[in-house]
Motif scaffolding. Structure first.
Motif, PDB file in Angstrom:
ATOM      1  N   THR A 245       0.866  -1.183   0.000  1.00 39.33           N
ATOM      2  CA  THR A 245       0.000   0.000   0.000  1.00 39.33           C
ATOM      3  C   THR A 245       0.903   1.234   0.000  1.00 39.33           C
ATOM      4  O   THR A 245       2.117   1.124   0.250  1.00 39.33           O
TER       5      THR A 245
ATOM      6  N   GLY B 105       2.326   1.819   3.343  1.00 40.06           N
ATOM      7  CA  GLY B 105       3.333   0.785   3.590  1.00 40.06           C
ATOM      8  C   GLY B 105       4.721   1.206   3.115  1.00 40.06           C
ATOM      9  O   GLY B 105       5.710   1.047   3.837  1.00 40.06           O
TER      10      GLY B 105
ATOM     11  N   ALA C  70       5.953   4.094   5.193  1.00 41.45           N
ATOM     12  CA  ALA C  70       6.353   3.618   6.519  1.00 41.45           C
ATOM     13  C   ALA C  70       7.814   3.170   6.482  1.00 41.45           C
ATOM     14  O   ALA C  70       8.571   3.403   7.434  1.00 41.45           O
ATOM     15  N   MET C  71       8.207   2.552   5.370  1.00 42.91           N
ATOM     16  CA  MET C  71       9.593   2.069   5.284  1.00 42.91           C
ATOM     17  C   MET C  71      10.580   3.220   5.091  1.00 42.91           C
ATOM     18  O   MET C  71      11.695   3.170   5.619  1.00 42.91           O
TER      19      MET C  71
ATOM     20  N   GLN D  71      10.969   4.638   8.484  1.00 42.05           N
ATOM     21  CA  GLN D  71      11.840   3.786   9.299  1.00 42.05           C
ATOM     22  C   GLN D  71      13.313   4.017   8.956  1.00 42.05           C
ATOM     23  O   GLN D  71      14.157   4.169   9.854  1.00 42.05           O
ATOM     24  N   ARG D  72      13.621   4.078   7.661  1.00 38.77           N
ATOM     25  CA  ARG D  72      15.022   4.288   7.256  1.00 38.77           C
ATOM     26  C   ARG D  72      15.516   5.682   7.670  1.00 38.77           C
ATOM     27  O   ARG D  72      16.669   5.855   8.075  1.00 38.77           O
TER      28      ARG D  72
ATOM     29  N   VAL E 266      -1.421   2.587  11.002  1.00 43.01           N
ATOM     30  CA  VAL E 266      -1.881   2.218   9.660  1.00 43.01           C
ATOM     31  C   VAL E 266      -0.894   1.238   9.035  1.00 43.01           C
ATOM     32  O   VAL E 266      -1.275   0.198   8.504  1.00 43.01           O
ATOM     33  N   ALA E 267       0.367   1.587   9.075  1.00 39.80           N
ATOM     34  CA  ALA E 267       1.449   0.704   8.621  1.00 39.80           C
ATOM     35  C   ALA E 267       2.639   1.047   9.506  1.00 39.80           C
ATOM     36  O   ALA E 267       3.169   2.155   9.402  1.00 39.80           O
ATOM     37  N   ASP E 268       3.037   0.123  10.359  1.00 43.45           N
ATOM     38  CA  ASP E 268       4.108   0.419  11.323  1.00 43.45           C
ATOM     39  C   ASP E 268       5.310   1.040  10.616  1.00 43.45           C
ATOM     40  O   ASP E 268       5.784   0.462   9.627  1.00 43.45           O
ATOM     41  N   PRO E 269       5.821   2.152  11.107  1.00 40.43           N
ATOM     42  CA  PRO E 269       5.434   2.913  12.296  1.00 40.43           C
ATOM     43  C   PRO E 269       4.500   4.102  12.006  1.00 40.43           C
ATOM     44  O   PRO E 269       4.343   4.952  12.879  1.00 40.43           O
TER      45      PRO E 269
END
Lengths: 130, 386
Positions: free
Chosen positions: B139, B142, B145-146, B149-150, B196-199
């Motif tokens: 998504t 999604g 979210a990555m 995170q990075r 929704v999509a960690d984090p």
């Protein structure tokens, strides 16, 4: 005419991971293409990959499309051969961490995405290496 | 080459509408023409982001041309996701500058209220690599979210500082009568909203909604002649950039970098003959809070990894050194992606006209649009000297 990705999917039937690689500059790349995205040469060979890499980033989606598990654990795998790819994870989200060693594995595709000519053929996923 | 100026505009408040897209389009078309002090007969170019695939009406520009009796030198529909409105606008500016069109209307309309979430998520699957990514079920939140995170992993960015971008933009939106949200939120609200999509949390994701906007772009020498709202606001510069990237970041580069932003902005600022330090305001297309922080870094306003902390310190607030998203941006205004680029342009023009309730003395504004995972970006500068 053969699709650029056919060798990948044919090999996956035998649990093998083939990566396209440029005969000119020597770079492996993904997804398959009729030209190298690094140098644009068109002589492509196929590299036998171990399907092993490190976890570059990951997430757990809590709202997904019909036919997709919810939650859905996804990650970007940086293969030892160079390219990155997206993969669903068979491992638990809480067990994942950036930099972990992961491996690709073949699995049957049970989702609802219309895969056209690839209908019924296996797909792949990733998991933490034992 | 002559210059292009925005001489009229109209926006509908973001929300939910129960009339067809053609009526929303007609409403903003007539209002923008009126604002420009011209008539429909003066319009010789129509440029639209192609309405979304779930819009019942196809051939939308053709329908409008027939409904409103337009005779055009050029009409265009573009579809590149979130940059569609940006490319439509820049195409119009190019035609006005080169003289092939005298008075262009850029118009966008979108109704997200007509599509079920499941159907939208299936559409989103289709924009990913159909063979290699879609079957994994990604998504848009999604992939963002990555990158969040990075971004935090590589620069050790404070989670609360990310949330501060949402707090700022919701506060700004509360002063914007066209915004979907009129209630401020706290960092705690943001970080306790559902995942929704960690984090990424709900309040960090843009709310889809309906909307419409139209902008009249007039050739400089023609704008000088009319007696409507003056000479208009000059489109100072345009630029675009698309590195080799499709939703997972640029090949070989960190996912905590969005080089399309820097590339597009460099071209737009070069076209405008301005430096970043000469910008008064930013109105970027940044649907998630870390992307707004990263945009300010890509522009060179802050060191990499420092953009969110700068927001938390108030440096990007309406009274800060460089206000970012005084209109509320995607997060505060709500987000109809075909319309959002035009809402950014409208915000910029209103600020330069002196009509903003939250910023004054604005002479130059940089706006952006982006698509995918900031794979491609357009940047447009308003204001500046000819």
């Amino acid at each position: 005419m053969e699709a650029a990705s056919d060798p990948f999917w044919d090999a996956l039937e035998d649990d093998r991971f083939l990566l396209p690689s440029c005969e000119d500059c020597g770079e492996a790349f993904f997804p398959p293409s009729r030209a190298c995205p690094h140098c644009h040469a068109t002589d492509i060979e196929w590299l036998e990959s171990e399907g092993v890499g490190t976890l570059y980033a990951f997430t757990r989606q809590h709202r997904t499309a019909p036919g997709v598990p919810s939650p859905n654990v996804l990650g970007i795998v940086e293969l030892e051969d160079g390219p990155r790819l997206l993969a669903q994870f068979a491992s638990e989200y809480d067990d994942l961490e950036i930099g972990a060693t992961v491996t690709l594995q073949t699995r049957e595709y049970a989702g609802t995405v219309d895969r056209g000519r690839l209908e019924g053929r296996p797909f792949f996923e990733a998991r933490l290496r034992d | 080459m002559t210059d292009a100026r925005v001489t009229g505009l109209a926006t509908l408040p973001n929300g939910t509408y129960d009339v067809p897209e053609r009526d929303l389009a007609g409403e903003v078309l007539l209002e923008a023409i009126d604002d420009a002090g011209c008539t429909l007969s003066d319009v010789d170019g129509l440029y639209m982001p192609k309405p979304r695939p779930w819009t019942d009406q196809g051939f939308f520009t053709t329908l409008l041309e027939h409904q409103f009796g337009l005779e055009l030198a050029e009409s265009v529909e573009t579809y590149t996701g979130g940059t569609s409105g940006g490319h439509a606008f820049q195409h119009a500016v190019g035609d006005v500058r080169d003289g092939s069109v005298e008075r262009a209307v850029v118009l966008a309309v979108e109704r997200n209220s007509t599509i079920e979430t499941d159907d939208y998520l299936e559409y989103i699957l289709s924009i990913f690599d159909r063979e290699f990514q879609s079957p994994a079920g990604p998504t848009i939140p999604g992939v963002y979210a990555m990158s969040l995170q990075r971004y935090r992993y590589e620069y050790d960015v404070d989670r609360e500082d990310i949330a501060s971008v949402v707090v700022k933009n919701r506060e700004n939106a509360a002063a914007n009568p066209d915004a979907l949200f009129d209630d401020p939120v706290t960092e705690t609200d943001v970080l306790e909203s559902r995942v929704v999509a960690d984090p990424l949390r709900l309040y960090e994701c843009p709310a889809p909604c309906d909307g419409a906007a139209a902008i009249v772009i007039t050739r400089g020498d023609v704008a000088d002649d009319h007696d409507g709202t003056g000479d208009g606001v000059r489109v100072g510069g345009t630029g675009a950039h698309h590195p080799s990237s499709h939703l997972l970041g640029v090949r070989g580069r960190s996912l905590a970098a969005f080089p399309a932003i820097a590339g597009a902005a460099e071209r737009a600022l070069g076209d405008a003959d301005l430096g970043v330090a000469e910008l008064d305001v930013l109105e970027p297309y940044t649907p998630f809070p870390h992307t707004e922080a990263m945009l300010t870094e890509e522009l060179g306003l802050f060191e990499h990894g420092e953009g969110a902390a700068a927001c938390a310190r108030g440096q990007t607030a309406t009274d800060g050194a460089i206000p970012v998203s005084p209109s509320g941006g995607c997060i505060g205004r709500g987000h109809p992606p075909m319309v959002t680029p035009l809402l950014n342009y409208a915000a910029a023009v209103r600020q330069i006209r002196g009509e903003s309730p939250v910023v004054d003395d604005v002479g130059t504004v940089l706006t952006t649009s982006e698509h995918g995972h900031i794979d491609g970006v357009t940047a447009t500068v308003f204001g500046g000297d000819a």
